[in-house]
Structure formats: structure tokens, C-alpha cells
Design a protein around this motif. Structure first.
Motif, PDB file in Angstrom:
ATOM      1  N   LEU A 113       0.805  -1.082  -0.008  1.00  0.00           N
ATOM      2  CA  LEU A 113       0.129   0.124   0.062  1.00  0.00           C
ATOM      3  C   LEU A 113       0.786   1.337   0.141  1.00  0.00           C
ATOM      4  O   LEU A 113       0.541   2.133  -0.666  1.00  0.00           O
ATOM      5  CB  LEU A 113      -0.968   0.003   1.167  1.00  0.00           C
ATOM      6  CG  LEU A 113      -2.326  -0.458   1.086  1.00  0.00           C
ATOM      7  CD1 LEU A 113      -2.951  -0.650   2.600  1.00  0.00           C
ATOM      8  CD2 LEU A 113      -3.274  -0.016   0.097  1.00  0.00           C
ATOM      9  N   ALA A 114       1.901   1.297   0.790  1.00  0.00           N
ATOM     10  CA  ALA A 114       2.544   2.500   0.921  1.00  0.00           C
ATOM     11  C   ALA A 114       3.507   2.805  -0.326  1.00  0.00           C
ATOM     12  O   ALA A 114       3.658   4.019  -0.526  1.00  0.00           O
ATOM     13  CB  ALA A 114       3.943   2.215   2.214  1.00  0.00           C
ATOM     14  N   ILE A 115       3.889   1.629  -1.116  1.00  0.00           N
ATOM     15  CA  ILE A 115       4.454   2.045  -2.308  1.00  0.00           C
ATOM     16  C   ILE A 115       3.684   2.516  -3.583  1.00  0.00           C
ATOM     17  O   ILE A 115       4.055   3.307  -4.179  1.00  0.00           O
ATOM     18  CB  ILE A 115       5.469   0.767  -2.642  1.00  0.00           C
ATOM     19  CG1 ILE A 115       6.514   0.466  -1.579  1.00  0.00           C
ATOM     20  CG2 ILE A 115       6.156   0.869  -3.892  1.00  0.00           C
ATOM     21  CD1 ILE A 115       7.110  -0.703  -1.665  1.00  0.00           C
ATOM     22  N   ASP A 116       2.517   1.613  -3.583  1.00  0.00           N
ATOM     23  CA  ASP A 116       1.743   1.796  -4.894  1.00  0.00           C
ATOM     24  C   ASP A 116       0.553   1.391  -4.836  1.00  0.00           C
ATOM     25  O   ASP A 116      -0.179   1.164  -5.519  1.00  0.00           O
ATOM     26  CB  ASP A 116       2.268   0.813  -6.144  1.00  0.00           C
ATOM     27  CG  ASP A 116       2.064   1.189  -7.174  1.00  0.00           C
ATOM     28  OD1 ASP A 116       1.740   2.523  -7.548  1.00  0.00           O
ATOM     29  OD2 ASP A 116       2.020   0.432  -8.217  1.00  0.00           O
ATOM     30  N   GLY A 117      -0.044   1.810  -3.550  1.00  0.00           N
ATOM     31  CA  GLY A 117      -1.556   1.672  -3.435  1.00  0.00           C
ATOM     32  C   GLY A 117      -2.030   0.380  -3.619  1.00  0.00           C
ATOM     33  O   GLY A 117      -1.683  -0.713  -3.309  1.00  0.00           O
ATOM     34  N   GLU A 118      -3.301   0.376  -4.373  1.00  0.00           N
ATOM     35  CA  GLU A 118      -3.813  -0.712  -4.848  1.00  0.00           C
ATOM     36  C   GLU A 118      -2.955  -1.760  -5.576  1.00  0.00           C
ATOM     37  O   GLU A 118      -2.950  -2.982  -5.420  1.00  0.00           O
ATOM     38  CB  GLU A 118      -5.103  -0.482  -5.464  1.00  0.00           C
ATOM     39  CG  GLU A 118      -5.889  -1.874  -5.846  1.00  0.00           C
ATOM     40  CD  GLU A 118      -7.184  -1.289  -6.752  1.00  0.00           C
ATOM     41  OE1 GLU A 118      -7.792  -2.330  -7.465  1.00  0.00           O
ATOM     42  OE2 GLU A 118      -7.604  -0.394  -6.704  1.00  0.00           O
ATOM     43  N   ASN A 119      -2.399  -1.369  -6.458  1.00  0.00           N
ATOM     44  CA  ASN A 119      -1.347  -1.845  -7.456  1.00  0.00           C
ATOM     45  C   ASN A 119      -0.228  -2.674  -6.449  1.00  0.00           C
ATOM     46  O   ASN A 119      -0.001  -3.705  -6.858  1.00  0.00           O
ATOM     47  CB  ASN A 119      -0.927  -0.925  -8.543  1.00  0.00           C
ATOM     48  CG  ASN A 119      -0.098  -1.685  -9.655  1.00  0.00           C
ATOM     49  OD1 ASN A 119      -0.490  -2.672  -9.951  1.00  0.00           O
ATOM     50  ND2 ASN A 119       1.175  -1.364  -9.882  1.00  0.00           N
ATOM     51  N   GLY A 120       0.189  -1.899  -5.396  1.00  0.00           N
ATOM     52  CA  GLY A 120       1.306  -2.473  -4.839  1.00  0.00           C
ATOM     53  C   GLY A 120       0.675  -3.571  -3.961  1.00  0.00           C
ATOM     54  O   GLY A 120       1.439  -4.345  -3.819  1.00  0.00           O
ATOM     55  N   VAL A 121      -0.551  -3.564  -3.521  1.00  0.00           N
ATOM     56  CA  VAL A 121      -1.041  -4.760  -2.801  1.00  0.00           C
ATOM     57  C   VAL A 121      -1.256  -5.891  -3.618  1.00  0.00           C
ATOM     58  O   VAL A 121      -0.675  -7.096  -3.034  1.00  0.00           O
ATOM     59  CB  VAL A 121      -2.237  -4.313  -1.971  1.00  0.00           C
ATOM     60  CG1 VAL A 121      -2.798  -5.628  -1.247  1.00  0.00           C
ATOM     61  CG2 VAL A 121      -2.225  -3.356  -1.091  1.00  0.00           C
ATOM     62  N   LYS A 122      -1.788  -5.789  -4.787  1.00  0.00           N
ATOM     63  CA  LYS A 122      -1.701  -6.780  -5.769  1.00  0.00           C
ATOM     64  C   LYS A 122      -0.501  -7.274  -6.263  1.00  0.00           C
ATOM     65  O   LYS A 122      -0.274  -8.504  -6.153  1.00  0.00           O
ATOM     66  CB  LYS A 122      -2.342  -6.340  -7.220  1.00  0.00           C
ATOM     67  CG  LYS A 122      -2.499  -7.241  -7.828  1.00  0.00           C
ATOM     68  CD  LYS A 122      -3.419  -6.883  -9.349  1.00  0.00           C
ATOM     69  CE  LYS A 122      -3.865  -7.748 -10.551  1.00  0.00           C
ATOM     70  NZ  LYS A 122      -4.484  -7.280 -11.601  1.00  0.00           N
ATOM     71  N   LYS A 123       0.597  -6.637  -6.275  1.00  0.00           N
ATOM     72  CA  LYS A 123       2.118  -7.170  -6.422  1.00  0.00           C
ATOM     73  C   LYS A 123       2.318  -7.887  -5.387  1.00  0.00           C
ATOM     74  O   LYS A 123       3.150  -8.867  -5.560  1.00  0.00           O
ATOM     75  CB  LYS A 123       2.854  -5.779  -6.966  1.00  0.00           C
ATOM     76  CG  LYS A 123       2.691  -5.243  -8.461  1.00  0.00           C
ATOM     77  CD  LYS A 123       3.737  -4.207  -8.800  1.00  0.00           C
ATOM     78  CE  LYS A 123       3.457  -3.529 -10.241  1.00  0.00           C
ATOM     79  NZ  LYS A 123       3.575  -4.719 -11.018  1.00  0.00           N
ATOM     80  N   VAL A 124       2.333  -7.364  -4.287  1.00  0.00           N
ATOM     81  CA  VAL A 124       2.744  -8.343  -3.039  1.00  0.00           C
ATOM     82  C   VAL A 124       2.075  -9.584  -2.941  1.00  0.00           C
ATOM     83  O   VAL A 124       2.753 -10.593  -2.731  1.00  0.00           O
ATOM     84  CB  VAL A 124       2.416  -7.472  -1.680  1.00  0.00           C
ATOM     85  CG1 VAL A 124       2.391  -8.392  -0.500  1.00  0.00           C
ATOM     86  CG2 VAL A 124       3.587  -6.096  -1.594  1.00  0.00           C
ATOM     87  N   LEU A 125       0.802  -9.547  -3.288  1.00  0.00           N
ATOM     88  CA  LEU A 125       0.089 -11.003  -3.173  1.00  0.00           C
ATOM     89  C   LEU A 125       0.497 -11.632  -4.348  1.00  0.00           C
ATOM     90  O   LEU A 125       0.732 -13.047  -4.174  1.00  0.00           O
ATOM     91  CB  LEU A 125      -1.357 -10.660  -3.179  1.00  0.00           C
ATOM     92  CG  LEU A 125      -1.959 -10.019  -1.881  1.00  0.00           C
ATOM     93  CD1 LEU A 125      -3.516  -9.850  -2.223  1.00  0.00           C
ATOM     94  CD2 LEU A 125      -1.876 -11.077  -0.738  1.00  0.00           C
TER      95      LEU A 125
END
Length: 452
Positions: free
Chosen positions: A403-415
Motif C-alpha cells: 500500500l505504501a509504495i503503490d496503493g492498490e497496485n502495490g497490494v496486488k503485486k505483493v500478493l
């Protein structure tokens, strides 16, 4: 983003972009942090025993959780303060993320559809909600003021929907259950609650979740009192008060729904006599009322009471022993989330991966599902947890880093990162489906050390 190849990279980057008070709040731990650190380190004490010459050309890792199909067994844990993580460091990007001026007619509908907002959760609705909360916070950092968007929970919910997995929404979320469900229609959402002293408040939270279409309630049961954080005490002793505005709850603010009051980081029913009485007696922010809701005398009878007021599945979060697991089964729960509260409550408890086998053994044959969170940082961790009996794992802090790095897209990339690592681990271990993952494929390192 391409340089971020593991969860540790995401954490390091998040530390760079988040204001120090926010990042420090996320990594806070009880006492000296033994449990928080050990939850990660403990995974290294388990060794993989791969099978070779297996056809792993097609790998399937879909499963069901409480009867609901998910695309992979990696889900999102409840974390309060997600709004503090959805931050944009670049000023131009931050300006782009500010909600546009109101448009009329079909143009507004096109914009809403373009941004992925569904149903009645339009730009206009979100703008109205954010304006009531201040829309953008300001915090003092070395580089000046950083705009902060209140949309972390919405981003996580939309990610859970897009990846077909489960999100547990924290009771401290800035949005109502209704608004989260509208933002991510048909997402698999569970609602995390506490057994409050005021049972009407607990009932109110459950009814919110039921009306919004949430599919389970998750009861945090490891907080009879709030754990002590020495690190926070050290930092805040002489820190300017304004540095901690970001992580403190909003006071006396109306929330998105006209039927609820948002006070002290939670939603309250304005028709609740105890709430009205507290406000009338000067507790306008409901701070004292909120603290009084922590029940030091709570027992398993509370879970039985909850079982009697809802048909939703009940998951208890915070179990670490076989004895407590048996009591949970007897109280009528549907699932157990093995959790050490991120190492923020009682320091010195076992790492969750170490506690997992005991819990699984205790509930065997009961039909109660077992999940775990705490310390999961890579695909091999997921494999080890599933081999030791977990049906799924939940991610907490890694989601905040995304979330901190790229919002929704960041969460998606982490998962997706952890999912892809898990897929690779399955292939290298000789597994083409989840049922191929056996307990014999993961052993404690002591089995090898004892032979030396």
C-alpha cells in the motif's frame, strides 16, 4: 517497482516513503520484540523434503475457505490504520490521486467506471466521504508535507476481489462495511471484531457485516488488555505531538453513513443508550467509552453468546495452544486463525509456525479449519504452513508495504509475488496441487542436527 523482488525489498522501500511515525507504528512490537522477530526467523528452522521426477507442468493452487472458493490460499489479515499506508511520495502523483472536480451526467458515470468504482460507490460518493474525514492529511517530514489518502482499506478490498481471495476488514477501518462492499462488490470479505463490554456495540458490528454481505466474523481474542510497546514509549517520550497525528484516530467525525458515528477510530451506533450517555457526560470523542470496552473478564461464554446471535461463520484469531483450540471447538467456532497479533501483545509466545502443528492436532476431526498469520514473507513460508496443517495463510505487514509504495497496485503485486513464489516452491518440491503437499515434506531442522 521492478527492482522490488521480495517482501524485504518492499519493506525497505516502504520505510523510505512513509513518514517515520507511521512506519514505526507498523513495526511496533511488545516489549523487546522477541515474538515479532521469531515469527519470521522460525520458518528458517523448518526444512523442505522435495519429491523428484513428478509432473509439475500444470500446477493448481485453488482451494476453498469456509466453503468459498479462492484462487490461492494467501489472504489479507486485518490491519488497522491502512489509510496511513496509502501514501504517494511524489507530489505530482499525489495531485493526480486527488479526486477530480465533480462532473455531471454520463461523463461522471464514465469516469467512475473507468476507475473501477462499481454500484453506487462513485467518485461523488467517495469524495463526500473523504471530505468528511479531511480528504488529505498533512504530516511534517524532513522533506516537507506529504499528502495522505484515506483509501487503504478500499484498495485492499478491491485487490482481494481482483485476485479472488479473502480480506479480513479491521474493526478500525475508516470506512463502513457498506462502503467497502460497494467499492468491491462480490469481494470475499470477513469482518474482524472484538467482544466489547457493551454487547449492543458488538451486536451492532455484526449486523453491519451481515447487511453488507460479509461472509464471516473474525473475533480477536488475545487482547484482554493492550500490550506494552517499549519502542513506542521510547520514541514518544520527547516527540512533538504533531508528529503522531497520522496514527491517532480522528475525533468527533461523521462517517460515510448518516446512521453511524465515527469516533476514536471506530463506528458507533448513535441510538445506543451507552453511546448517547457517554457523549452527554462529556466524552464527546468516546475515548473513555472505547477504552472501557476492553473486557479483562471475557471468557469463552462470549463466543457462545456470539454464536447465538449470528449465522455467519465465526473465526477466532489469537489461538496459540492446543488447549485453547479445544475450548474454541467446544464454543462452536468454525475456524481458528493461529496468530500472535504481529508480536504486539504478549512477547515471548511461540512463533505461529511453531504453534501451528499443536493447534491442528487438537482440532483434528472437528471440521474446524485452521489458518495462520505472522512472519509469512515468501512462497516457501506458505508451503511450510500448508504442509504443517494450515488451510491458508494471511499477510499483514507485507500488505501495508505494498500500500505504501503503490496503493492498490502495490497490494496486488505483493500478493502475486508471494503466490508466484509459492507456485515455484510447489514445482521444485514435486507438487502439482495442494493435496500433494504432505506433512512429511517439511521437518524441523532438529531432525537433522540430532544426527550430527
Amino acid at each position: 517497482m521492478s527492482t522490488l523482488v521480495c517482501i524485504q525489498d518492499y519493506e525497505d522501500r516502504a520505510k523510505e516513503v512513509l513518514p517515520a511515525p507511521v512506519f514505526n507504528h507498523y513495526v511496533d512490537h511488545a516489549d523487546e520484540g522477541q515474538t515479532m522477530d521469531d515469527c519470521k526467523e522460525a520458518f528458517k528452522r523448518y526444512r523442505l523434503r522435495p519429491r523428484v521426477l513428478r509432473d509439475v507442468s500444470n500446477r493448481q493452487f485453488s482451494t476453498t475457505i469456509l466453503g468459498h472458493p479462492v484462487s490461492f490460499p494467501i489472504c489479507i489479515s486485518p490491519t488497522a490504520g491502512q489509510q496511513n499506508a496509502d501514501i504517494e511520495g511524489d507530489k505530482a502523483t499525489a495531485r493526480d490521486n486527488v479526486m477530480p472536480k465533480r462532473k455531471q451526467g454520463s461523463s461522471a458515470k464514465k469516469d467512475a467506471n473507468k476507475e473501477g468504482w462499481s454500484g453506487s460507490f462513485s467518485h461523488r460518493r467517495l469524495r463526500r466521504i473523504l471530505s468528511r474525514f479531511g480528504h488529505i492529511y498533512q504530516t511534517c517530514t524532513k522533506s516537507g508535507c506529504t499528502p495522505l489518502m484515506i483509501s487503504g482499506t478500499i484498495a485492499c478490498a478491491k485487490t482481494a476481489k481482483s485476485l479472488d481471495t479473502i480480506m479480513i476488514v479491521s474493526t478500525g477501518a475508516i470506512f463502513t462495511c457498506e462502503d467497502i462492499a460497494l467499492a468491491a462488490p462480490n469481494a470475499m470479505l470477513w469482518f474482524q471484531i472484538h467482544l466489547f463490554k457493551d454487547r449492543q456495540m458488538t451486536r451492532f458490528c455484526v449486523r453491519q457485516a451481515e447487511r453488507a454481505g460479509f461472509t464471516a466474523v473474525v473475533v480477536t481474542i488475545d487482547t484482554p488488555v493492550i500490550g506494552s510497546s517499549r519502542s513506542m514509549k521510547r520514541r514518544t517520550r520527547n516527540a512533538p505531538r504533531e508528529q503522531y497525528r497520522l496514527i491517532m484516530p480522528l475525533k468527533h467525525s461523521l462517517c460515510a453513513s448518516r446512521h453511524l458515528i465515527f469516533q476514536n477510530g471506530k463506528f458507533y451506533d448513535p441510538n445506543n443508550p451507552e453511546v448517547r450517555s457517554a457523549i452527554a457526560n462529556g466524552d464527546v470523542a468516546l475515548s473513555r467509552y472505547s477504552i472501557e470496552q476492553i473486557v479483562t473478564a471475557e471468557t469463552w461464554e462470549g463466543i457462545k453468546w456470539l454464536r447465538g446471535i449470528t449465522k455467519l461463520p465465526i473465526v477466532v484469531k489469537g489461538v496459540l495452544t492446543g488447549d485453547s483450540s479445544i475450548e474454541a471447538v467446544q464454543a462452536g467456532v468454525d475456524a481458528i486463525l493461529v496468530s500472535a497479533h504481529g508480536g504486539r501483545q504478549l512477547d515471548g509466545v511461540p512463533a505461529t509456525i511453531d504453534a501451528l502443528p499443536e493447534v491442528v492436532k487438537a482440532v483434528k476431526g472437528s471440521g474446524v479449519e485452521v489458518y495462520m498469520d505472522g512472519g509469512v514473507r515468501q512462497g516457501t513460508d506458505v508451503f511450510k504452513a500448508l504442509a504443517l496443517g494450515a488451510r491458508a495463510v494471511f499477510l499483514g505487514r507485507p500488505v501495508l508495504w505494498g500500500l505504501a509504495i503503490d496503493g492498490e497496485n502495490g497490494v496486488k503485486k505483493v500478493l502475486e509475488l508471494v503466490r508466484d513464489e509459492f507456485s515455484l516452491t510447489m514445482a521444485l518440491a514435486g507438487c502439482s496441487k495442494l493435496d500433494d503437499i504432505k506433512a512429511s515434506m517439511v521437518v524441523h531442522e532438529s531432525q537433522y542436527l540430532s544426527k550430527l
